[in-house]
Design a protein around this motif. Structure first.
Motif, PDB file in Angstrom:
ATOM      1  N   SER A 232      -5.902   4.382   7.939  1.00 37.90           N
ATOM      2  CA  SER A 232      -5.501   5.393   8.913  1.00 37.90           C
ATOM      3  C   SER A 232      -3.986   5.619   8.921  1.00 37.90           C
ATOM      4  N   LYS A 233      -3.218   4.647   8.435  1.00 41.95           N
ATOM      5  CA  LYS A 233      -1.760   4.751   8.476  1.00 41.95           C
ATOM      6  C   LYS A 233      -1.161   5.295   7.182  1.00 41.95           C
ATOM      7  N   LEU A 234      -1.783   5.004   6.048  1.00 36.20           N
ATOM      8  CA  LEU A 234      -1.254   5.405   4.742  1.00 36.20           C
ATOM      9  C   LEU A 234      -2.280   6.259   4.012  1.00 36.20           C
ATOM     10  N   ASN A 235      -1.859   6.860   2.911  1.00 37.73           N
ATOM     11  CA  ASN A 235      -2.840   7.588   2.115  1.00 37.73           C
ATOM     12  C   ASN A 235      -3.720   6.584   1.360  1.00 37.73           C
ATOM     13  N   PHE A 236      -4.771   7.082   0.758  1.00 39.81           N
ATOM     14  CA  PHE A 236      -5.781   6.222   0.143  1.00 39.81           C
ATOM     15  C   PHE A 236      -5.198   5.344  -0.960  1.00 39.81           C
ATOM     16  N   HIS A 237      -4.362   5.914  -1.809  1.00 37.34           N
ATOM     17  CA  HIS A 237      -3.853   5.176  -2.964  1.00 37.34           C
ATOM     18  C   HIS A 237      -2.918   4.042  -2.554  1.00 37.34           C
ATOM     19  N   MET A 238      -2.041   4.306  -1.608  1.00 34.39           N
ATOM     20  CA  MET A 238      -1.130   3.249  -1.149  1.00 34.39           C
ATOM     21  C   MET A 238      -1.885   2.154  -0.409  1.00 34.39           C
ATOM     22  N   ALA A 239      -2.843   2.533   0.427  1.00 33.94           N
ATOM     23  CA  ALA A 239      -3.639   1.534   1.137  1.00 33.94           C
ATOM     24  C   ALA A 239      -4.429   0.675   0.157  1.00 33.94           C
ATOM     25  N   ASN A 240      -4.973   1.300  -0.856  1.00 34.71           N
ATOM     26  CA  ASN A 240      -5.740   0.577  -1.861  1.00 34.71           C
ATOM     27  C   ASN A 240      -4.850  -0.365  -2.666  1.00 34.71           C
ATOM     28  N   PHE A 241      -3.651   0.078  -3.015  1.00 38.10           N
ATOM     29  CA  PHE A 241      -2.710  -0.742  -3.783  1.00 38.10           C
ATOM     30  C   PHE A 241      -2.257  -1.965  -2.984  1.00 38.10           C
ATOM     31  N   ILE A 242      -1.888  -1.764  -1.734  1.00 40.92           N
ATOM     32  CA  ILE A 242      -1.454  -2.874  -0.878  1.00 40.92           C
ATOM     33  C   ILE A 242      -2.599  -3.855  -0.651  1.00 40.92           C
ATOM     34  N   THR A 243      -3.786  -3.329  -0.443  1.00 42.54           N
ATOM     35  CA  THR A 243      -4.954  -4.181  -0.247  1.00 42.54           C
ATOM     36  C   THR A 243      -5.248  -5.010  -1.492  1.00 42.54           C
ATOM     37  N   LEU A 244      -5.095  -4.429  -2.656  1.00 39.60           N
ATOM     38  CA  LEU A 244      -5.329  -5.149  -3.908  1.00 39.60           C
ATOM     39  C   LEU A 244      -4.343  -6.293  -4.084  1.00 39.60           C
ATOM     40  N   ILE A 245      -3.092  -6.059  -3.752  1.00 40.00           N
ATOM     41  CA  ILE A 245      -2.085  -7.109  -3.846  1.00 40.00           C
ATOM     42  C   ILE A 245      -2.400  -8.248  -2.877  1.00 40.00           C
ATOM     43  N   ILE A 246      -2.733  -7.908  -1.649  1.00 44.34           N
ATOM     44  CA  ILE A 246      -3.048  -8.927  -0.639  1.00 44.34           C
ATOM     45  C   ILE A 246      -4.269  -9.734  -1.050  1.00 44.34           C
ATOM     46  N   ALA A 247      -5.306  -9.067  -1.556  1.00 44.26           N
ATOM     47  CA  ALA A 247      -6.520  -9.767  -1.969  1.00 44.26           C
ATOM     48  C   ALA A 247      -6.248 -10.711  -3.138  1.00 44.26           C
ATOM     49  N   SER A 248      -5.417 -10.295  -4.076  1.00 45.82           N
ATOM     50  CA  SER A 248      -5.139 -11.172  -5.215  1.00 45.82           C
ATOM     51  C   SER A 248      -4.316 -12.387  -4.810  1.00 45.82           C
ATOM     52  N   VAL A 249      -3.393 -12.216  -3.866  1.00 45.37           N
ATOM     53  CA  VAL A 249      -2.605 -13.352  -3.378  1.00 45.37           C
ATOM     54  C   VAL A 249      -3.509 -14.337  -2.638  1.00 45.37           C
ATOM     55  N   ILE A 250      -4.388 -13.828  -1.793  1.00 44.66           N
ATOM     56  CA  ILE A 250      -5.305 -14.706  -1.055  1.00 44.66           C
ATOM     57  C   ILE A 250      -6.235 -15.439  -2.013  1.00 44.66           C
ATOM     58  N   ASP A 251      -6.770 -14.722  -2.987  1.00 42.81           N
ATOM     59  CA  ASP A 251      -7.682 -15.325  -3.958  1.00 42.81           C
ATOM     60  C   ASP A 251      -6.979 -16.420  -4.766  1.00 42.81           C
TER      61      ASP A 251
END
Length: 56
Positions: free
Chosen positions: A25-44
């Motif tokens: 809701s705060k960012l466009n789809f591509h930026m939200a997806n990119f940030i989410t991918l980075i966070i998921a890889s760090v957690i994993d």
């Protein structure tokens, strides 16, 4: 070892879904997806490193 890997995948998947829904809701789809991918890889990676360190 397999349990650690599956746990890491499940936790990173769940966290990425939650973070993506918040950022969508705060960012466009591509930026939200990119940030989410980075966070998921760090957690994993963190869970796998901690899990392997406890096994060894």
């Amino acid at each position: 070892m397999i349990l650690v890997l599956y746990t890491a995948i499940l936790i990173s998947l769940l966290s990425s879904i939650v973070v993506f829904e918040e950022l969508k809701s705060k960012l466009n789809f591509h930026m939200a997806n990119f940030i989410t991918l980075i966070i998921a890889s760090v957690i994993d990676s963190t869970i796998i490193c901690v899990g392997i360190a406890k096994i060894v």
